[in-house]
Design an enzyme around this catalytic site. Structure first.
Site, PDB file in Angstrom:
ATOM      1  N   GLU A  96      -0.776  10.328  -8.305  1.00  0.00           N
ATOM      2  CA  GLU A  96       0.410   9.891  -7.642  1.00  0.00           C
ATOM      3  C   GLU A  96       2.018  10.645  -8.089  1.00  0.00           C
ATOM      4  O   GLU A  96       2.695  10.729  -7.350  1.00  0.00           O
ATOM      5  CB  GLU A  96       0.656   8.291  -7.699  1.00  0.00           C
ATOM      6  CG  GLU A  96       1.292   7.688  -6.741  1.00  0.00           C
ATOM      7  CD  GLU A  96       1.287   6.431  -6.625  1.00  0.00           C
ATOM      8  OE1 GLU A  96       0.589   5.676  -5.827  1.00  0.00           O
ATOM      9  OE2 GLU A  96       2.023   5.568  -7.453  1.00  0.00           O
ATOM     10  N   GLU A 138      -1.227  -6.004   0.703  1.00  0.00           N
ATOM     11  CA  GLU A 138      -2.659  -6.339  -0.095  1.00  0.00           C
ATOM     12  C   GLU A 138      -2.393  -7.446  -0.932  1.00  0.00           C
ATOM     13  O   GLU A 138      -3.028  -8.702  -0.949  1.00  0.00           O
ATOM     14  CB  GLU A 138      -3.042  -5.031  -0.606  1.00  0.00           C
ATOM     15  CG  GLU A 138      -3.504  -3.941   0.140  1.00  0.00           C
ATOM     16  CD  GLU A 138      -2.467  -3.033   0.324  1.00  0.00           C
ATOM     17  OE1 GLU A 138      -2.618  -1.840   0.605  1.00  0.00           O
ATOM     18  OE2 GLU A 138      -1.377  -3.443   0.239  1.00  0.00           O
ATOM     19  N   GLY A 163       5.773   2.095 -10.421  1.00  0.00           N
ATOM     20  CA  GLY A 163       4.817   1.102 -10.744  1.00  0.00           C
ATOM     21  C   GLY A 163       3.625   1.672 -11.544  1.00  0.00           C
ATOM     22  O   GLY A 163       3.303   0.860 -12.262  1.00  0.00           O
ATOM     23  N   ARG A 164       3.425   3.141 -11.311  1.00  0.00           N
ATOM     24  CA  ARG A 164       2.438   3.510 -12.228  1.00  0.00           C
ATOM     25  C   ARG A 164       2.935   3.722 -13.666  1.00  0.00           C
ATOM     26  O   ARG A 164       2.173   4.094 -14.800  1.00  0.00           O
ATOM     27  CB  ARG A 164       2.007   4.975 -11.895  1.00  0.00           C
ATOM     28  CG  ARG A 164       3.124   5.993 -11.445  1.00  0.00           C
ATOM     29  CD  ARG A 164       2.430   7.134 -10.672  1.00  0.00           C
ATOM     30  NE  ARG A 164       3.304   8.011 -10.425  1.00  0.00           N
ATOM     31  CZ  ARG A 164       4.301   7.933  -9.510  1.00  0.00           C
ATOM     32  NH1 ARG A 164       4.249   6.953  -8.540  1.00  0.00           N
ATOM     33  NH2 ARG A 164       5.259   8.916  -9.079  1.00  0.00           N
ATOM     34  N   LYS A 203      -0.171   3.476   5.339  1.00  0.00           N
ATOM     35  CA  LYS A 203       0.281   2.006   5.287  1.00  0.00           C
ATOM     36  C   LYS A 203       0.907   1.553   6.633  1.00  0.00           C
ATOM     37  O   LYS A 203       0.731   0.660   7.340  1.00  0.00           O
ATOM     38  CB  LYS A 203       1.217   1.723   4.004  1.00  0.00           C
ATOM     39  CG  LYS A 203       0.354   1.745   2.810  1.00  0.00           C
ATOM     40  CD  LYS A 203       1.470   1.882   1.679  1.00  0.00           C
ATOM     41  CE  LYS A 203       2.257   0.677   1.704  1.00  0.00           C
ATOM     42  NZ  LYS A 203       2.996   0.728   0.416  1.00  0.00           N
ATOM     43  N   HIS A 257     -25.052  12.092 -19.414  1.00  0.00           N
ATOM     44  CA  HIS A 257     -26.358  11.995 -18.812  1.00  0.00           C
ATOM     45  C   HIS A 257     -25.993  11.809 -17.249  1.00  0.00           C
ATOM     46  O   HIS A 257     -26.833  11.483 -16.577  1.00  0.00           O
ATOM     47  CB  HIS A 257     -27.200  10.673 -19.287  1.00  0.00           C
ATOM     48  CG  HIS A 257     -27.558  10.693 -20.617  1.00  0.00           C
ATOM     49  ND1 HIS A 257     -28.815  11.204 -21.162  1.00  0.00           N
ATOM     50  CD2 HIS A 257     -27.082  10.468 -21.805  1.00  0.00           C
ATOM     51  CE1 HIS A 257     -29.025  11.191 -22.351  1.00  0.00           C
ATOM     52  NE2 HIS A 257     -27.850  10.750 -22.637  1.00  0.00           N
ATOM     53  N   LYS A 312       7.004  -6.370  -6.671  1.00  0.00           N
ATOM     54  CA  LYS A 312       8.405  -6.241  -6.852  1.00  0.00           C
ATOM     55  C   LYS A 312       8.910  -6.847  -5.517  1.00  0.00           C
ATOM     56  O   LYS A 312      10.147  -7.580  -6.105  1.00  0.00           O
ATOM     57  CB  LYS A 312       8.842  -4.693  -7.002  1.00  0.00           C
ATOM     58  CG  LYS A 312      10.148  -4.441  -7.196  1.00  0.00           C
ATOM     59  CD  LYS A 312      10.567  -3.023  -7.431  1.00  0.00           C
ATOM     60  CE  LYS A 312      10.224  -2.366  -8.525  1.00  0.00           C
ATOM     61  NZ  LYS A 312      10.739  -1.037  -8.868  1.00  0.00           N
TER      62      LYS A 312
END
Length: 536
Positions: free
Chosen positions: A349, A207, A263-264, A500, A380, A201
């Site tokens: 979050e 990152e 964001g999510r 961060k 399994h 944004k």
């Protein structure tokens, strides 16, 4: 909320609930009473530790929390994200053109569809081969660079809808700042045929922009170093036109979104550009229609017949009244292999909070840990703990009647496991049953299944773009419901900030050519020094 009569009634009922074996035996019609078909999904919640009275109390709890008013406020565009003074309008991303939703007096729906139209034109150019790279070759590889919601949503949607994707185009996703992620994503790709979509944004995310800068270097190295090539091989999903332009991207290929999209909650915004390129604008709009269908069901249905509301209320029931610390999401469709990972961000979050809206510490546990894997692989792996462990783990089973890749008996075998697992979790096997099978007394206790383990089943005809939209909306609104009961803000994420900020301080200490003066705790100082020695 803990002082509400509904909460106290639920606490009282928790102590007196019969075993699921007894609940089903006492009511042959139990299944029909706890099933809902709406918005293209079938929801069976009959194998939960509930009675009709439980549901009544949970609905009373929702009413006491003002859930209906909170729903209306969200859909209306009120600034319910109070710590950031923002509206929460991911629902507007899938509203039809005829809708009108206002934020600060301005109708946002025309803006949403203008971006969707621009995305569609861009996608059509890539898919048709009209878009040419710097050397005149059409694009064959799309690499999405983002992190968090700018990665988890596009990755999940691409994998979920791969059946509908263009197979002459390859799609790759880079999120981790670990250089291996980028190196492996572009291994074997031709820079002349590769387009990067950089999603940030602010266009400053550490990152993402580190990976984007590496992508630019990689592209230019393979395209003769001409900086004009960047505009032919990069697009941006951002709101920072200046930074986008400085990077070398043509702002005509910049796709914006709004601060009322978290964001999510953004996979159906311009963040989903790679998804649209993969499946085409028509399928993308079908997905949006599925989202909207579930949104409207949540907005209008009474809580006792409302799939997302009940799903969220049941999550509160187990989290706060049974002490269940985790919830498993178990999709029985390989295309949904990244769905649990996507839900981890959406749920944790959003509701991983310890402070209520009024600033005081919450009174109850919030935000269970969500996890899972596709069936039958998980059977399994970790199902042993779900069946015979000491922890209560509510489970969501997601299943489809029709496979997108029908092969012989595969789908019948797959779905038989869904039904068998929920039956085994609910009813188990008693010691008497084990002994009646002739099991030696010394072994018999090890083969007992206590049962009484709760589960939901979500079923649809098949996995389509619309079905995926419905599923994601369901969980979004379940998260909203849980947050309303806990009286927390499900739409900020201050918890990601501290680490961060500290990393920004540590980076120059790791990169310094001379020994830095360290002022962290002794452990962190020791780790930095060891890293510097090993690096040297």
């Amino acid at each position: 909320m803990t002082t509400q009569p509904a909460w106290q009634a639920l606490e009282s009922q928790r102590e007196s609930l019969p075993h699921l074996r007894d609940l089903f035996a006492a009511d042959p019609a139990r299944a029909e009473k706890f099933q809902i078909e709406a918005a293209g999904l079938f929801f069976d919640y009959s194998k939960n530790l509930i009675t009709a009275e439980t549901i009544s109390h949970l609905v009373d709890l929702a009413n006491a929390a003002g859930l209906r008013g909170r729903i209306d406020a969200m859909f209306r565009g009120d600034k319910i994200n109070t710590t950031e003074n923002r509206a929460v309008l991911h629902t507007a991303l899938r509203a039809p053109r005829t809708a009108s939703i206002k934020v600060d007096g301005a109708d946002v729906v025309p803006e949403v569809h203008a971006v969707l139209d621009k995305m569609a034109a861009f996608s059509d150019r890539i898919r048709s081969g009209d878009w040419k790279g710097h050397t005149g070759k059409p694009i064959k590889n799309i690499v999405n660079i983002g992190i968090g919601g700018s990665d988890l949503g596009p990755v999940m949607a691409y994998e979920a809808l791969r059946h509908y994707s263009r197979r002459d185009l390859s799609f790759h996703f880079v999120s981790n700042v670990d250089g291996t992620d980028f190196a492996e994503a572009v291994r074997g790709l031709d820079p002349a045929e590769t387009l990067f979509i950089v999603s940030s944004k602010t266009f400053t995310t550490l990152e993402t922009m580190t990976n984007a800068a590496t992508a630019r270097e990689w592209s230019l190295a393979g395209l003769g170093g001409d900086k004009a090539a960047v505009a032919k091989h990069f697009a941006a999903v951002s709101t920072n036109a200046q930074k986008v332009s400085e990077f070398g991207i043509d702002t005509a290929n910049m796709f914006g979104f709004w601060d009322w999209v978290g964001g999510r909650y953004s996979m159906d915004s311009a963040i989903g550009l790679s998804t649209m390129v993969a499946i085409g604008p028509g399928n993308f709009r079908e997905m949006l229609a599925g989202f909207h269908e579930m949104d409207e069901h949540f907005r209008t249905a009474p809580f006792e017949r409302n799939i997302p509301a009940l799903h969220g209320l049941l999550a509160v029931w187990y989290n706060d009244f049974f002490g269940a610390q985790t919830a498993a999401v178990l999709p029985y469709d390989q295309y949904l292999k990244r769905f649990p990972a996507y839900l981890q961000q959406l749920t944790m979050e959003s509701n991983g909070k310890h402070v209520a809206l009024d600033g005081r510490r919450v009174e109850t546990d919030t935000g269970p840990v969500y996890w899972g894997e596709p069936g039958t692989n998980g059977q399994h792996s970790f199902y042993q703990l779900i069946h015979q462990g000491t922890r209560l783990i509510p489970c969501d089973f997601i299943a489809f009647a029709k496979s997108l890749n029908p092969l012989g008996r595969h789908q019948d075998l797959l779905i038989s496991n869904v039904f068998a697992q929920t039956e085994a979790l609910a009813f188990g096997k008693t010691l008497a049953q084990v002994e009646a099978e002739g099991t030696p007394p010394a072994i018999a206790p090890h083969r007992v299944f206590e049962g009484n383990r709760p589960s939901n089943v979500l079923m649809a005809e098949k996995l389509t773009p619309a079905t995926l939209g419905r599923l994601v909306s369901l969980y979004e609104m379940s998260v909203f419901t849980q947050g309303a009961i806990w009286n927390i803000n499900s739409f900020d994420q201050w918890g990601v900030e501290l680490g961060k900020a500290l990393a920004q301080k540590i980076i120059p200490e790791l990169e310094s050519p001379t020994e830095p003066a360290l002022q962290h705790d002794s452990s962190t100082n020791s780790l930095i020094r060891r890293y510097r020695r090993l690096k040297a």
